[in-house]
Design a protein around this motif. Structure first.
Motif, PDB file in Angstrom:
ATOM      1  N   SER A 112       8.452  18.258 -49.887  1.00  0.00           N
ATOM      2  CA  SER A 112       9.042  18.173 -48.556  1.00  0.00           C
ATOM      3  C   SER A 112       7.953  17.935 -47.527  1.00  0.00           C
ATOM      4  N   ALA A 113       8.077  16.842 -46.776  1.00  0.00           N
ATOM      5  CA  ALA A 113       7.066  16.438 -45.809  1.00  0.00           C
ATOM      6  C   ALA A 113       7.571  15.173 -45.121  1.00  0.00           C
ATOM      7  N   THR A 114       6.774  14.659 -44.209  1.00  0.00           N
ATOM      8  CA  THR A 114       7.049  13.343 -43.629  1.00  0.00           C
ATOM      9  C   THR A 114       6.147  12.330 -44.308  1.00  0.00           C
ATOM     10  N   TYR A 115       6.714  11.206 -44.688  1.00  0.00           N
ATOM     11  CA  TYR A 115       5.970  10.163 -45.395  1.00  0.00           C
ATOM     12  C   TYR A 115       5.843   8.939 -44.490  1.00  0.00           C
ATOM     13  N   LEU A 116       4.609   8.515 -44.314  1.00  0.00           N
ATOM     14  CA  LEU A 116       4.293   7.408 -43.412  1.00  0.00           C
ATOM     15  C   LEU A 116       3.903   6.174 -44.210  1.00  0.00           C
ATOM     16  N   CYS A 117       4.367   5.036 -43.737  1.00  0.00           N
ATOM     17  CA  CYS A 117       3.984   3.752 -44.300  1.00  0.00           C
ATOM     18  C   CYS A 117       3.116   3.030 -43.267  1.00  0.00           C
ATOM     19  N   ALA A 118       2.087   2.348 -43.727  1.00  0.00           N
ATOM     20  CA  ALA A 118       1.217   1.598 -42.817  1.00  0.00           C
ATOM     21  C   ALA A 118       0.861   0.264 -43.464  1.00  0.00           C
ATOM     22  N   GLY A 119       0.869  -0.785 -42.654  1.00  0.00           N
ATOM     23  CA  GLY A 119       0.509  -2.101 -43.143  1.00  0.00           C
ATOM     24  C   GLY A 119      -0.729  -2.601 -42.417  1.00  0.00           C
ATOM     25  N   ASN A 120      -1.597  -3.305 -43.146  1.00  0.00           N
ATOM     26  CA  ASN A 120      -2.827  -3.736 -42.494  1.00  0.00           C
ATOM     27  C   ASN A 120      -2.614  -5.017 -41.705  1.00  0.00           C
ATOM     28  N   ASN A 121      -3.399  -5.162 -40.678  1.00  0.00           N
ATOM     29  CA  ASN A 121      -3.524  -6.398 -39.917  1.00  0.00           C
ATOM     30  C   ASN A 121      -4.969  -6.351 -39.455  1.00  0.00           C
ATOM     31  N   ARG A 122      -5.235  -6.642 -38.231  1.00  0.00           N
ATOM     32  CA  ARG A 122      -6.589  -6.381 -37.732  1.00  0.00           C
ATOM     33  C   ARG A 122      -6.832  -4.860 -37.748  1.00  0.00           C
ATOM     34  N   LYS A 123      -5.755  -4.151 -37.566  1.00  0.00           N
ATOM     35  CA  LYS A 123      -5.793  -2.693 -37.638  1.00  0.00           C
ATOM     36  C   LYS A 123      -4.563  -2.277 -38.433  1.00  0.00           C
ATOM     37  N   LEU A 124      -4.488  -0.998 -38.757  1.00  0.00           N
ATOM     38  CA  LEU A 124      -3.300  -0.518 -39.446  1.00  0.00           C
ATOM     39  C   LEU A 124      -2.144  -0.398 -38.458  1.00  0.00           C
ATOM     40  N   ILE A 125      -0.970  -0.865 -38.866  1.00  0.00           N
ATOM     41  CA  ILE A 125       0.247  -0.699 -38.089  1.00  0.00           C
ATOM     42  C   ILE A 125       1.097   0.324 -38.820  1.00  0.00           C
ATOM     43  N   TRP A 126       1.506   1.349 -38.103  1.00  0.00           N
ATOM     44  CA  TRP A 126       2.163   2.503 -38.724  1.00  0.00           C
ATOM     45  C   TRP A 126       3.655   2.529 -38.442  1.00  0.00           C
ATOM     46  N   GLY A 127       4.408   3.014 -39.423  1.00  0.00           N
ATOM     47  CA  GLY A 127       5.805   3.316 -39.208  1.00  0.00           C
ATOM     48  C   GLY A 127       5.946   4.708 -38.608  1.00  0.00           C
ATOM     49  N   LEU A 128       7.176   5.028 -38.203  1.00  0.00           N
ATOM     50  CA  LEU A 128       7.450   6.334 -37.614  1.00  0.00           C
ATOM     51  C   LEU A 128       7.457   7.447 -38.645  1.00  0.00           C
ATOM     52  N   GLY A 129       7.662   7.078 -39.886  1.00  0.00           N
ATOM     53  CA  GLY A 129       7.730   8.083 -40.939  1.00  0.00           C
ATOM     54  C   GLY A 129       9.155   8.489 -41.242  1.00  0.00           C
ATOM     55  N   THR A 130       9.359   8.930 -42.471  1.00  0.00           N
ATOM     56  CA  THR A 130      10.647   9.461 -42.908  1.00  0.00           C
ATOM     57  C   THR A 130      10.437  10.889 -43.366  1.00  0.00           C
ATOM     58  N   SER A 131      11.274  11.777 -42.840  1.00  0.00           N
ATOM     59  CA  SER A 131      11.196  13.178 -43.230  1.00  0.00           C
ATOM     60  C   SER A 131      11.982  13.401 -44.512  1.00  0.00           C
ATOM     61  N   LEU A 132      11.353  14.003 -45.489  1.00  0.00           N
ATOM     62  CA  LEU A 132      11.991  14.304 -46.773  1.00  0.00           C
ATOM     63  C   LEU A 132      12.100  15.809 -46.934  1.00  0.00           C
ATOM     64  N   ALA A 133      13.300  16.263 -47.279  1.00  0.00           N
ATOM     65  CA  ALA A 133      13.501  17.677 -47.602  1.00  0.00           C
ATOM     66  C   ALA A 133      14.052  17.751 -49.019  1.00  0.00           C
ATOM     67  N   VAL A 134      13.356  18.464 -49.890  1.00  0.00           N
ATOM     68  CA  VAL A 134      13.804  18.658 -51.266  1.00  0.00           C
ATOM     69  C   VAL A 134      14.324  20.081 -51.379  1.00  0.00           C
ATOM     70  N   ASN A 135      15.599  20.183 -51.686  1.00  0.00           N
ATOM     71  CA  ASN A 135      16.250  21.487 -51.712  1.00  0.00           C
ATOM     72  C   ASN A 135      16.256  22.077 -53.118  1.00  0.00           C
ATOM     73  N   PRO A 136      15.889  23.370 -53.232  1.00  0.00           N
ATOM     74  CA  PRO A 136      15.845  23.991 -54.568  1.00  0.00           C
ATOM     75  C   PRO A 136      17.244  24.182 -55.131  1.00  0.00           C
TER      76      PRO A 136
END
Lengths: 115, 109
Positions: free
Chosen positions: B85-109
């Motif tokens: 459980s955490a937020t997962y970020l995706c980033a793509g390279n260009n001249r610099k890294l361009i980042w997504g907002l992230g997706t929050s994942l919750a894993v329930n027991p």
């Protein structure tokens, strides 16, 4: 890998004041980066700090507002000047160890609240 | 403008299931995409990098794909655990890294 520490971890500041954030790396690195992460927004690069030269600022960020120092290969500071509530954010430093797949290592961040 | 877009809605799944997170890029072609994990109050931690000429990459329970036709990367966590459980970020390279907002994942027991 790299271990990065930042100081302070958090601070609450008054409008119009300035705060200097420190970033220390456990190894020598060529490039250090300063990011801002505001609520609901993606990580935004403020500037790249190179040792021995002026920092390179991204569009929308200026040296007068965010002066950066890079006195050696393991340390950098970012100052947030003349703060306003809009500067409330998490500030992160990171490094890119050349030759290691371009992955970035981040510090724990500095949570800044401006009243 | 160049963008990285991720699912804005939080993902809730049951422990043991596979979590799948999506990252789409628009208006540019990154040579590689990176995935990071971010826990509250911490900086992002690098997980995986995949290059445009790689279809798939795996690391333990993690798998990433890169589809240049769909302009998309999928990030899978198999046999998910509450500790994922955490937020997962995706980033793509260009001249610099361009980042997504992230997706929050919750894993329930």
């Amino acid at each position: 890998s790299a271990v990065i520490s930042q100081k302070p971890s958090r601070d609450i500041c008054q409008r119009g004041t300035s705060l200097t954030i420190q970033c220390q790396v456990d190894s020598q690195v060529t490039m250090m980066f300063w990011y801002r992460q505001q609520p609901g927004q993606s990580l935004t690069l403020i500037a790249t700090a190179n040792q021995g030269s002026e920092a390179t600022y991204e569009s929308g960020f200026v040296i007068d507002k965010f002066p950066i120092s890079r006195p050696n290969l393991t340390f950098s500071t970012l100052t947030v000047s003349n703060m306003s509530p809009e500067d409330s954010s998490i500030y992160l430093c990171s490094v890119d160890l050349a030759g290691i797949n371009n992955e970035q290592f981040f510090g724990p961040g500095t949570r800044l609240t401006v009243l | 403008s160049q963008k990285i877009e991720q699912n804005s809605e939080a993902l809730n799944i049951q422990e043991g299931k596979t979590a799948t997170l999506t990252c789409n890029y628009t208006n540019y072609s990154p040579a590689y995409l990176q995935w990071y994990r971010q826990d509250p109050g911490r900086g992002p931690v690098f997980l995986l990098l995949i290059r445009e000429n790689e279809k798939e990459k795996r690391k333990e329970r993690l798998k990433v794909t890169f589809d240049t036709t769909l302009k998309q990367s999928l990030f899978h966590i198999t046999a998910s655990q509450p500790a994922d459980s955490a937020t997962y970020l995706c980033a793509g390279n260009n001249r610099k890294l361009i980042w997504g907002l992230g997706t929050s994942l919750a894993v329930n027991p």
